[in-house]
Design a protein around this motif. Structure first.
Motif, PDB file in Angstrom:
ATOM      1  N   ASN A 380       0.810  -1.158   0.036  1.00  0.00           N
ATOM      2  CA  ASN A 380      -0.140  -0.131  -0.163  1.00  0.00           C
ATOM      3  C   ASN A 380       0.856   1.346  -0.161  1.00  0.00           C
ATOM      4  N   GLU A 381       0.196   2.467  -0.040  1.00  0.00           N
ATOM      5  CA  GLU A 381       1.017   3.684   0.077  1.00  0.00           C
ATOM      6  C   GLU A 381       1.955   3.676   1.286  1.00  0.00           C
ATOM      7  N   SER A 382       2.818   4.161   1.093  1.00  0.00           N
ATOM      8  CA  SER A 382       3.809   4.582   2.571  1.00  0.00           C
ATOM      9  C   SER A 382       3.452   5.457   3.407  1.00  0.00           C
ATOM     10  N   PHE A 383       3.464   5.070   4.530  1.00  0.00           N
ATOM     11  CA  PHE A 383       3.126   6.403   5.628  1.00  0.00           C
ATOM     12  C   PHE A 383       3.953   6.391   6.514  1.00  0.00           C
ATOM     13  N   GLY A 384       3.928   7.327   7.754  1.00  0.00           N
ATOM     14  CA  GLY A 384       4.892   7.235   8.717  1.00  0.00           C
ATOM     15  C   GLY A 384       5.676   8.381   8.679  1.00  0.00           C
ATOM     16  N   GLY A 385       5.507   9.496   8.062  1.00  0.00           N
ATOM     17  CA  GLY A 385       6.649  10.411   8.431  1.00  0.00           C
ATOM     18  C   GLY A 385       7.782  10.594   7.324  1.00  0.00           C
ATOM     19  N   ASP A 386       8.694  11.144   7.868  1.00  0.00           N
ATOM     20  CA  ASP A 386      10.135  11.012   6.988  1.00  0.00           C
ATOM     21  C   ASP A 386      10.646   9.766   6.722  1.00  0.00           C
ATOM     22  N   ILE A 387      10.346   9.143   5.502  1.00  0.00           N
ATOM     23  CA  ILE A 387      10.889   7.941   5.181  1.00  0.00           C
ATOM     24  C   ILE A 387      12.392   8.041   4.679  1.00  0.00           C
ATOM     25  N   PRO A 388      13.291   7.232   5.340  1.00  0.00           N
ATOM     26  CA  PRO A 388      14.719   7.204   4.999  1.00  0.00           C
ATOM     27  C   PRO A 388      14.865   6.529   3.410  1.00  0.00           C
ATOM     28  N   GLN A 389      15.696   7.032   2.764  1.00  0.00           N
ATOM     29  CA  GLN A 389      16.058   6.072   1.307  1.00  0.00           C
ATOM     30  C   GLN A 389      16.838   5.033   1.643  1.00  0.00           C
ATOM     31  N   PHE A 390      15.967   3.748   1.273  1.00  0.00           N
ATOM     32  CA  PHE A 390      16.763   2.448   1.615  1.00  0.00           C
ATOM     33  C   PHE A 390      17.008   1.879   0.277  1.00  0.00           C
ATOM     34  N   GLY A 391      17.900   1.125   0.311  1.00  0.00           N
ATOM     35  CA  GLY A 391      18.473   0.510  -0.688  1.00  0.00           C
ATOM     36  C   GLY A 391      19.714   1.178  -1.419  1.00  0.00           C
ATOM     37  N   HIS A 392      19.833   1.184  -2.793  1.00  0.00           N
ATOM     38  CA  HIS A 392      20.930   2.094  -3.265  1.00  0.00           C
ATOM     39  C   HIS A 392      22.422   1.729  -2.732  1.00  0.00           C
ATOM     40  N   CYS A 393      22.748   0.804  -2.638  1.00  0.00           N
ATOM     41  CA  CYS A 393      24.034   0.241  -1.793  1.00  0.00           C
ATOM     42  C   CYS A 393      24.994   0.179  -2.722  1.00  0.00           C
ATOM     43  N   GLU A 394      26.147   0.417  -2.439  1.00  0.00           N
ATOM     44  CA  GLU A 394      27.530   0.156  -3.068  1.00  0.00           C
ATOM     45  C   GLU A 394      27.950  -1.148  -2.979  1.00  0.00           C
ATOM     46  N   THR A 395      27.596  -1.874  -1.881  1.00  0.00           N
ATOM     47  CA  THR A 395      28.163  -3.406  -1.780  1.00  0.00           C
ATOM     48  C   THR A 395      27.039  -3.903  -0.787  1.00  0.00           C
ATOM     49  N   VAL A 396      26.918  -5.128  -1.016  1.00  0.00           N
ATOM     50  CA  VAL A 396      25.914  -5.753  -0.200  1.00  0.00           C
ATOM     51  C   VAL A 396      26.469  -6.994   0.176  1.00  0.00           C
ATOM     52  N   TYR A 397      26.434  -7.229   1.652  1.00  0.00           N
ATOM     53  CA  TYR A 397      26.695  -8.241   2.317  1.00  0.00           C
ATOM     54  C   TYR A 397      25.389  -9.006   2.796  1.00  0.00           C
ATOM     55  N   ASN A 398      25.437 -10.412   2.318  1.00  0.00           N
ATOM     56  CA  ASN A 398      24.374 -11.265   2.782  1.00  0.00           C
ATOM     57  C   ASN A 398      25.012 -12.257   3.605  1.00  0.00           C
ATOM     58  N   VAL A 399      24.540 -12.330   4.747  1.00  0.00           N
ATOM     59  CA  VAL A 399      24.848 -13.191   5.914  1.00  0.00           C
ATOM     60  C   VAL A 399      23.971 -14.319   5.864  1.00  0.00           C
ATOM     61  N   ILE A 400      24.586 -15.408   5.284  1.00  0.00           N
ATOM     62  CA  ILE A 400      23.681 -16.853   5.006  1.00  0.00           C
ATOM     63  C   ILE A 400      24.552 -17.882   5.400  1.00  0.00           C
TER      64      ILE A 400
END
Length: 670
Positions: A380-400
């Motif tokens: 659904n639509e986002s809500f809850g005030g100022d939403i930080p920008q997520f994603g757009h990472c230069e490196t991703v570490y997956n702990v698995i």
RNA sequence: GCUCCCGUAGCUCAGUUGGAUAGAGCGUUCGCCUCCUAAGUGAAAGGUCGCAAGUUCGAAUCUUGCCGGGAGCACCA
């Protein structure tokens, strides 16, 4: 001047000298910490390397010791170097100027880059960890993942990286479906019944995820002889994936309630997240379709028209050679048109790296006690005030865990194939070995082992069988043990304080226990070992820091300031202290405490938090020895007292920071 | 069958790019609280670094082979 900069300066001088003296360029100047204090503070085996290269270049054979002599002459002018020894077959052993070093480091920050991690504009790295299926409580194996991931996050931040922490929620998978089958078809409950049940459980002090743990194990049993029930699973799974029906609503309640439980468990261990991306949104916001389009337009995926994969979309892999039984190609879309987990994971990975061209919607999920917010994705639509920008990472570490190395490789290679400009380095699989149970531990949990099981070195945990050590149970036991100990030591302290100390000790014990093993060591869980508060444990490290702090509680506040001032103003007296009988012992503790920053770097380069854990333990041990051998408050010699105070202060700051970086707090007293 | 990981003291494990006499903890034995917290600390005993060959001035660490243990190789997640 900190140690890393000093090292770099010396390295550079060695490199330059090699060019000047022998016209040889050494790319990587190896420097090592000598095994003993007598051998100095930094050692260069460079003369060996040079001897080899001179021989290759000119055919002339030179003695490494003679080469070292020449290098030595070039280094002696550096202001922080006290002396240089040539040892053994040609080591260049550097001794720092101890009094100058102590004066400079006594009030310097230990992790100068740490503040950079709080930048809001710097490039970001993403660490995904925990990702427990939200259908039951977390067990000790899940905790290894979370503690490893959380500690790695802290280590990255300590070195100045901006980090986003994600905990992936597979809320539409078979594991959730199984528990839902249990509620609907075994217990004949609807959503209202489950909500009532949850309230009753809360009133009785039973956690919903514990209830689900048992139900999940029961379903596993039932499936074995109840085909009708088993046939419900596909039906339920389909309804959950589709969404917008009563089964999906029920499943959402079950999954969300379990997520709350798991987050509470993790918060006990000081583990918190920024974002909870859910599989349901990856489905409903059509992440896969978008990724699928990109793959098709870039021509990295093909439709099989014949053979056993006929009707499937596959991604070819050259690195894996196929054979009769196993194919080299990885199926991403099944012949019935549904997408595999790996396919969804590639789409999710693309989103993390900012490559997908689609975004989630977000809502606030929970605010932690410390005020930090954790967000969750929504269709659904986002809500809850100022939403930080997520994603757009230069490196991703997956702990698995390491069992998923193959699918992780597919994801990494897949993304790199679609986006060669981004490359494989952007995706890092932080892989670790599983936690298994010793047969004694399994039996202690009430499981009957077959003779075959008993012969094996360990028993694998299994949620489906209900075989595992639940995280909350273990933390509870640790807390109870710690509390008993605290009560006998501090009977006069208020109950709330004793409780708080016990909690801190329990968390420290558990986190250290999981971190002292390197990642690719299988932890064979044993209660006696995990519950120990003696020897190489988190408690040992905390205790050292507490004793160090207690010295400063008893000193006058002005003592530390005056000691620092004395050290700056009287380098000769300080040097004398270091040259006296126990001078080198004191120095070895101080220099070890100063190696925190380089240890953090080593831990990052090796992606190995255990390195920092070992460092903390060694520092604590060194301090205990120092503490045992020197009376600090009672020391009468002014210079020695100043050196002891400054050293103890350096150690307590370094040890506290090292432990904090592992998520282990130091209590006021213990 | 193929790929990956592991094998170091009685037990559980460290040993970061090849380096100096291979280190911890637990367990065992014998010690240390008029003294800043004994959840501490000192000492002793305990090792053909799975086996064999090779590369190197130098190998627990790199290469190859063998032995033993584990994991993975799904139109599961």
């Amino acid at each position: 001047m900190n140690l890393l900069k000093l090292q770099e300066q010396i390295r550079e001088t060695v490199r330059r000298s090699a060019v000047e003296l022998f016209d040889i360029e050494i790319e990587q100047i190896a420097a090592e910490v000598p095994p003993k204090t007598e051998f100095g503070d930094l050692a260069f085996p460079a003369a060996f390397e040079l001897a080899k290269q001179i021989k290759q270049k000119t055919g002339e054979k030179q003695n490494p010791r003679a080469i070292a002599e020449k290098l030595k002459a070039k280094l002696e002018d550096l202001i922080f170097i006290q002396k240089i020894d040539i040892a053994g077959p040609g080591y260049l052993n550097i001794f720092y100027n101890r009094s100058r070093f102590l004066a400079e480091s006594s009030d310097a920050g230990l992790l100068p880059n740490e503040s950079l991690s709080k930048s809001t504009t710097a490039k970001k790295v993403c660490v995904e960890h925990t990702s427990v299926n939200p259908n039951k409580s977390a067990h000790i194996g899940h905790i290894r993942n979370s503690v490893l991931g959380d500690s790695f996050v802290r280590i990255l931040k300590a070195s100045g990286k901006r980090v986003e922490i994600q905990n992936y929620i597979d809320n539409t998978g078979v594991q959730v479906a199984d528990v839902v089958v249990g509620f609907i078809h075994l217990l004949k409950m609807d959503l209202a019944d489950i909500e009532d049940l949850n309230e009753r459980l809360q009133a009785d002090g039973v956690s919903f995820d514990f209830y689900c743990w048992d139900l999940y194990a029961r379903i596993g049993q039932e499936y074995q002889h109840n085909e009708e029930l088993k046939s419900k699973r596909a039906e339920v799974l389909h309804l959950i994936e589709e969404g917008g029906n009563d089964t999906a609503k029920l499943a959402d309640f079950v999954a969300t309630t379990n997520v709350h439980c798991i987050l509470r468990t993790m918060e006990r261990l000081s583990i918190r997240y920024d974002l909870l991306p859910r599989e349901s949104e990856i489905l409903h916001l059509h992440f896969w379709q978008k990724a699928f389009e990109k793959m098709k337009s870039r021509g990295v995926i093909k439709f099989e028209t014949e053979g056993k994969n006929a009707g499937c979309w596959v991604m070819p892999f050259e690195s894996h050679t196929g054979n009769d039984e196993h194919d080299a190609d990885k199926i991403l879309v099944r012949s019935n048109g549904t997408v595999t987990y790996t396919g969804k994971d590639i789409a999710y990975q693309m989103w993390k790296l900012g490559l997908l061209g689609l975004d989630f919607n977000y809502k606030l999920f929970h605010t932690y006690e410390n005020g930090k917010d954790v967000w969750i994705t929504t269709a659904n639509e986002s809500f809850g005030g100022d939403i930080p920008q997520f994603g757009h990472c230069e490196t991703v570490y997956n702990v698995i865990d390491t069992r998923q190395s193959y699918p992780q490789e597919v994801v990494k290679k897949g993304v790199a194939t679609i986006f060669p400009e981004k490359g494989e380095d952007a995706s890092v699989h932080l892989s670790y070995e599983m936690v298994a149970l010793s047969s004694a531990a399994a039996e202690e949990l009430g499981f009957e082992l077959s003779d075959e099981d008993r012969k094996k070195p360990f028993v694998e945990m299994s949620g489906r069988k209900g075989l595992g050590v639940k995280a909350d149970d273990l933390i509870d036991r640790l807390e109870a043990n710690a509390l008993k100990e605290v009560e006998s030591r501090h009977p006069d302290a208020p109950h709330s304080e004793r409780k708080e100390i016990a909690t801190t000790i329990a968390v420290g014990a558990l986190r250290y226990f999981l971190l002292k093993f390197t990642k690719n060591t299988i932890i064979v869980f044993d209660f006696k070992e995990a519950l120990s508060f003696e020897g190489e444990t988190g408690v040992f490290c905390q205790y050292s820091a507490v004793r160090a702090n207690s010295i400063f509680r008893k000193l006058k506040e002005s003592d530390l300031v005056e000691s620092r001032q004395f050290i700056r103003q009287n380098p000769e007296s300080v040097a004398e202290v270091f040259e006296s009988e126990h001078g080198s012992d004191i120095w070895s503790v101080a220099i070890l405490a100063a190696r925190l920053e380089e240890t953090v770097e080593t831990a990052i380069n090796a992606s190995e938090p255990a390195i920092l854990a070992k460092y903390s333990f060694n520092l604590a041990k060194a301090f205990n020895l120092f503490y045992h051998n020197h009376k600090i408050i009672a020391e009468e010699n002014e210079a020695k007292r100043a050196v002891l105070i400054a050293t103890a202060d350096l150690v307590r700051r370094s040890l506290t920071t090292a432990l904090e970086t592992l998520g282990i707090k130091v209590p006021e007293k213990m």
